[in-house]
Design a protein around this motif. Structure first.
Motif, PDB file in Angstrom:
ATOM      1  N   CYS A   4      26.298  28.038  55.518  1.00  0.00           N
ATOM      2  CA  CYS A   4      27.342  27.871  56.531  1.00  0.00           C
ATOM      3  C   CYS A   4      28.508  27.063  55.963  1.00  0.00           C
ATOM      4  O   CYS A   4      28.318  25.914  55.550  1.00  0.00           O
ATOM      5  N   ALA A   5      29.679  27.678  55.952  1.00  0.00           N
ATOM      6  CA  ALA A   5      30.927  26.993  55.587  1.00  0.00           C
ATOM      7  C   ALA A   5      30.875  26.317  54.225  1.00  0.00           C
ATOM      8  O   ALA A   5      31.418  25.224  54.042  1.00  0.00           O
ATOM      9  N   SER A   6      30.231  26.955  53.255  1.00  0.00           N
ATOM     10  CA  SER A   6      30.172  26.326  51.937  1.00  0.00           C
ATOM     11  C   SER A   6      30.229  27.302  50.770  1.00  0.00           C
ATOM     12  O   SER A   6      30.322  26.861  49.628  1.00  0.00           O
ATOM     13  N   VAL A   7      30.214  28.589  51.015  1.00  0.00           N
ATOM     14  CA  VAL A   7      30.216  29.554  49.920  1.00  0.00           C
ATOM     15  C   VAL A   7      31.475  29.403  49.055  1.00  0.00           C
ATOM     16  O   VAL A   7      31.436  29.628  47.851  1.00  0.00           O
ATOM     17  N   GLN A   8      32.575  28.981  49.657  1.00  0.00           N
ATOM     18  CA  GLN A   8      33.838  28.859  48.929  1.00  0.00           C
ATOM     19  C   GLN A   8      33.823  27.739  47.889  1.00  0.00           C
ATOM     20  O   GLN A   8      34.710  27.664  47.056  1.00  0.00           O
ATOM     21  N   TYR A   9      32.817  26.882  47.935  1.00  0.00           N
ATOM     22  CA  TYR A   9      32.727  25.775  46.990  1.00  0.00           C
ATOM     23  C   TYR A   9      31.789  26.053  45.810  1.00  0.00           C
ATOM     24  O   TYR A   9      31.710  25.252  44.887  1.00  0.00           O
ATOM     25  N   LEU A  10      31.078  27.160  45.852  1.00  0.00           N
ATOM     26  CA  LEU A  10      30.131  27.481  44.779  1.00  0.00           C
ATOM     27  C   LEU A  10      30.876  27.866  43.508  1.00  0.00           C
ATOM     28  O   LEU A  10      31.712  28.771  43.511  1.00  0.00           O
ATOM     29  N   GLN A  11      30.547  27.193  42.424  1.00  0.00           N
ATOM     30  CA  GLN A  11      31.176  27.496  41.134  1.00  0.00           C
ATOM     31  C   GLN A  11      30.541  28.726  40.469  1.00  0.00           C
ATOM     32  O   GLN A  11      31.203  29.435  39.725  1.00  0.00           O
ATOM     33  N   THR A  12      29.271  28.953  40.751  1.00  0.00           N
ATOM     34  CA  THR A  12      28.561  30.117  40.201  1.00  0.00           C
ATOM     35  C   THR A  12      27.835  30.817  41.351  1.00  0.00           C
ATOM     36  O   THR A  12      26.605  30.816  41.412  1.00  0.00           O
ATOM     37  N   PRO A  13      28.575  31.430  42.270  1.00  0.00           N
ATOM     38  CA  PRO A  13      27.957  31.989  43.468  1.00  0.00           C
ATOM     39  C   PRO A  13      26.941  33.086  43.192  1.00  0.00           C
ATOM     40  O   PRO A  13      25.914  33.149  43.862  1.00  0.00           O
ATOM     41  N   VAL A  14      27.184  33.926  42.213  1.00  0.00           N
ATOM     42  CA  VAL A  14      26.237  35.009  41.944  1.00  0.00           C
ATOM     43  C   VAL A  14      24.925  34.445  41.412  1.00  0.00           C
ATOM     44  O   VAL A  14      23.849  34.900  41.803  1.00  0.00           O
ATOM     45  N   VAL A  15      24.993  33.438  40.585  1.00  0.00           N
ATOM     46  CA  VAL A  15      23.780  32.801  40.055  1.00  0.00           C
ATOM     47  C   VAL A  15      22.989  32.170  41.201  1.00  0.00           C
ATOM     48  O   VAL A  15      21.769  32.347  41.306  1.00  0.00           O
TER      49      VAL A  15
END
Length: 95
Positions: A4-15
């Motif tokens: 919730c409201a945090s995907v935009q902060y992931l540096q390696t979202p696919v990992v």
């Protein structure tokens, strides 16, 4: 699993989402929700240049690249509706 409201902060979202995919049971869900609010200095640069529909496509792409065979995106509260928009992208593992 809910993000919730945090995907935009992931540096390696696919990992990160690949690991989520790995630990979910067959038919399991990951639900990613977000609005147009964020801390611009902490979010990835691309996030600030995208609108709601483009952000949904980006998150859907993350899920597809992480191995989720089924991905659905919903605009629960659209931009311009008078309140904060609410977007949800759902990935489901294979049964």
């Amino acid at each position: 699993m809910v993000v919730c409201a945090s995907v935009q902060y992931l540096q390696t979202p696919v990992v990160v989402l690949h690991e989520v995919h790995r630990v979910l049971r067959p038919g399991g869900l990951v639900v990613i929700s977000f609005s147009n609010r964020c801390f611009p200095t902490k979010a990835i640069a691309l996030w600030g240049r995208l609108g709601g529909a483009e952000r949904m496509r980006l998150v859907a792409l993350y899920l597809q690249q992480a191995g989720f065979p089924t991905v659905e995106a919903y605009d629960l509260v659209s931009e311009g509706s008078g309140g904060d928009p609410l977007h949800v992208v759902i990935g489901r593992t294979a049964e």
